[in-house]
Design a protein around this motif. Structure first.
Motif, PDB file in Angstrom:
ATOM      1  N   THR A 102       0.890  -1.154  -0.043  1.00 52.47           N
ATOM      2  CA  THR A 102       0.169  -0.140   0.194  1.00 52.47           C
ATOM      3  C   THR A 102       0.876   1.124  -0.061  1.00 52.47           C
ATOM      4  O   THR A 102       1.847   1.397   0.751  1.00 52.47           O
ATOM      5  CB  THR A 102      -0.880   0.210   1.084  1.00 52.47           C
ATOM      6  N   GLY A 103       0.465   2.235  -0.900  1.00 50.20           N
ATOM      7  CA  GLY A 103       1.295   3.408  -0.988  1.00 50.20           C
ATOM      8  C   GLY A 103       0.523   4.456  -1.591  1.00 50.20           C
ATOM      9  O   GLY A 103      -0.898   4.364  -1.791  1.00 50.20           O
ATOM     10  N   ILE A 104       1.076   5.857  -1.810  1.00 48.58           N
ATOM     11  CA  ILE A 104       0.622   6.924  -2.107  1.00 48.58           C
ATOM     12  C   ILE A 104       1.034   7.195  -3.694  1.00 48.58           C
ATOM     13  O   ILE A 104       2.422   7.060  -3.843  1.00 48.58           O
ATOM     14  CB  ILE A 104       0.939   8.199  -1.243  1.00 48.58           C
ATOM     15  N   ILE A 105       0.051   7.452  -4.875  1.00 43.40           N
ATOM     16  CA  ILE A 105       0.595   7.896  -5.750  1.00 43.40           C
ATOM     17  C   ILE A 105       0.503   9.376  -5.855  1.00 43.40           C
ATOM     18  O   ILE A 105      -0.432   9.904  -5.537  1.00 43.40           O
ATOM     19  CB  ILE A 105      -0.274   7.409  -6.959  1.00 43.40           C
ATOM     20  N   GLY A 106       1.533  10.111  -6.098  1.00 40.88           N
ATOM     21  CA  GLY A 106       1.491  11.711  -6.165  1.00 40.88           C
ATOM     22  C   GLY A 106       2.604  11.994  -7.299  1.00 40.88           C
ATOM     23  O   GLY A 106       3.119  11.085  -7.995  1.00 40.88           O
ATOM     24  N   PHE A 160      -3.781   5.685   5.507  1.00 39.98           N
ATOM     25  CA  PHE A 160      -4.490   4.662   4.668  1.00 39.98           C
ATOM     26  C   PHE A 160      -5.353   4.176   5.006  1.00 39.98           C
ATOM     27  O   PHE A 160      -6.613   3.464   4.408  1.00 39.98           O
ATOM     28  CB  PHE A 160      -3.153   3.503   4.551  1.00 39.98           C
ATOM     29  N   GLU A 161      -5.435   3.647   6.421  1.00 40.98           N
ATOM     30  CA  GLU A 161      -6.675   3.093   7.023  1.00 40.98           C
ATOM     31  C   GLU A 161      -7.799   3.953   6.905  1.00 40.98           C
ATOM     32  O   GLU A 161      -8.747   3.478   6.745  1.00 40.98           O
ATOM     33  CB  GLU A 161      -6.385   2.867   8.419  1.00 40.98           C
ATOM     34  N   GLU A 162      -7.687   5.198   7.069  1.00 37.99           N
ATOM     35  CA  GLU A 162      -8.980   6.224   7.071  1.00 37.99           C
ATOM     36  C   GLU A 162      -9.570   6.275   5.525  1.00 37.99           C
ATOM     37  O   GLU A 162     -10.625   5.923   5.565  1.00 37.99           O
ATOM     38  CB  GLU A 162      -8.506   7.542   7.503  1.00 37.99           C
ATOM     39  N   VAL A 163      -8.543   6.322   4.704  1.00 42.17           N
ATOM     40  CA  VAL A 163      -9.093   6.384   3.341  1.00 42.17           C
ATOM     41  C   VAL A 163      -9.755   4.954   2.853  1.00 42.17           C
ATOM     42  O   VAL A 163     -10.697   5.057   1.941  1.00 42.17           O
ATOM     43  CB  VAL A 163      -7.870   6.716   2.171  1.00 42.17           C
TER      44      VAL A 163
END
Length: 410
Positions: A102-106, A160-163
């Motif tokens: 799990t990660g962020i795309i930016g 991550f958990e919130e989204v």
């Protein structure tokens, strides 16, 4: 303090994402590409292989311009949509072995790449950089994110958990049995929190995508010297994941011949470097650093580096891929250029020595070596010391699919 920003991605409609998403073009065999192009009109391969429409192999600017044409057609037909506002994306992959990433795309700053706040550990090939820069310049978009990593950080996990409590915008499973999920992060307070989290980190590390990063830097130089408006070309698309989410595998080494030696003479040469044990037909994959496996003439061997060879002057000398080159491939087997020597080939993946064994048994190669995967800490140490790994030192997962999020800069 790396600068990571949200962006307005171009992406497939929810109903077509599973049809569009594809692996990198060169990971398909010719037969696989043909099957997908024949049977799936929405595959992203139709964009990156536009000559298929005309039954013609294309290259250079002719191909690049047709790539842009196909891309614009997908947008005009409503297959792709553009985000209404700049957002981040939480992207999760669960593979067939139930491993989760799990990660962020930016979008990452080219300036941070140039000033080494985004650190690299591989050399790039100038000709390849230039070709991809021209590709980007003509097509105006990039569909493959650079993989960056950083130490695990609890506040990011909380985001991550919130989204991920809400339904994912995308959820699809590939023929590799990997399931992909994507959530756009549209809430302003979460966007600002993500930007702040990355800005508070001292640096980020490139895990995969060195040529994409370098080509994006060259592109920014070109476009900044022109009258082009806007700032999008000063950033490049990234997928940023915590270190614990990385999976690093090794590439095996396969050599066509023993450089004029017979089996016994070769083993005698190796004996001064390694403690050697013949394990017969027992499949051996190295279990720790400085231990190697070898397949030679129908037998597996374990090779343990002798202690007097372990006085390393820097992080690179202690890397198993470098050890094998410095002590075996170059001085004994006379492999001078591991990038170009036709006598040397590489296998990749979790069980790469199985494939290597089969090729040695068929007589295609004389010997194969298995390596223990490099660790994240080794990659960071080599980056921090300003050194670069030899080619094919790491095969890193996860791998994103092309065409799921697209970064436009023209």
């Amino acid at each position: 303090m790396p600068k990571i920003i949200p962006f307005r991605a171009v992406r497939p409609t929810r109903d077509k994402v599973s049809l569009i998403a594809s692996r990198s073009y060169d990971t398909y065999t010719k037969a696989e590409r043909k099957a997908r192009l024949d049977n799936n009109p929405y595959s992203f391969l139709h964009i990156v292989n536009p000559g298929y429409k005309y039954h013609k192999e294309l290259s250079g600017q002719e191909r690049f311009q047709l790539v842009r044409n196909r891309y614009l057609e997908f947008k005009e037909e409503g297959i792709f949509i553009k985000e209404e506002q700049p957002v981040f994306y939480v992207y999760k992959i669960v593979n067939r072995d139930a491993e989760s990433f799990t990660g962020i795309i930016g979008a990452a700053s080219v300036a941070d790449y140039k000033n080494n706040q985004i650190k690299r550990h591989e050399n790039t090939i100038k000709a390849r950089e230039e070709v991809f820069k021209e590709y980007l310049k003509t097509t105006g978009f990039n569909a493959e994110a650079v993989l960056l990593t950083h130490p695990d950080y609890i506040p990011l996990n909380a985001i991550f958990e919130e989204v991920m409590r809400s339904r994912a915008e995308y959820e699809f499973t590939t023929t590799y049995r990997d399931t992909h999920y994507l959530w756009p992060v549209t809430e302003e307070h979460l966007i600002e929190k993500i930007k702040t989290i990355y800005a508070d980190m001292p640096e980020l590390y490139i895990a995969d995508g060195h040529h994409r990063s370098s080509s994006s830097s060259l592109l920014a130089d070109d476009l900044n010297a022109s009258d082009l408006a806007g700032d999008a070309h000063n950033y490049f698309m990234t997928y940023i994941i915590p270190e614990s989410h990385l999976r690093i595998h090794a590439f095996s080494r396969m050599i066509t011949d023993l450089c004029g030696m017979d089996k016994d003479m070769f083993l005698i040469k190796l004996d001064s470097i390694f403690k050697i044990e013949n394990r017969g037909d027992e499949y051996i994959q190295p279990s720790k650093v400085h231990h190697f496996s070898m397949y030679l003439d129908g037998d597996f061997y374990t090779l343990e580096l002798r202690k007097h060879y372990r006085n390393f002057k820097d992080a690179l000398e202690g890397l198993d891929a470098q050890i094998l080159y410095d002590l075996v491939l170059n001085p004994i087997l006379k492999i001078q250029d591991p990038r170009q020597d036709a006598r040397l080939a590489y296998g990749k993946g979790k069980n790469d020595m199985l494939g290597a064994k089969e090729k040695v048994d068929r007589g295609k190669y004389a010997v194969a070596f298995g390596l223990f995967p490099a660790t994240v800490q080794q990659i960071k140490d080599i980056s921090d010391e300003g050194l670069t790994m030899p080619p094919k030192s790491t095969f890193i997962q996860p791998k994103l699919r092309s065409g799921v999020t697209i970064y436009e800069f023209l």
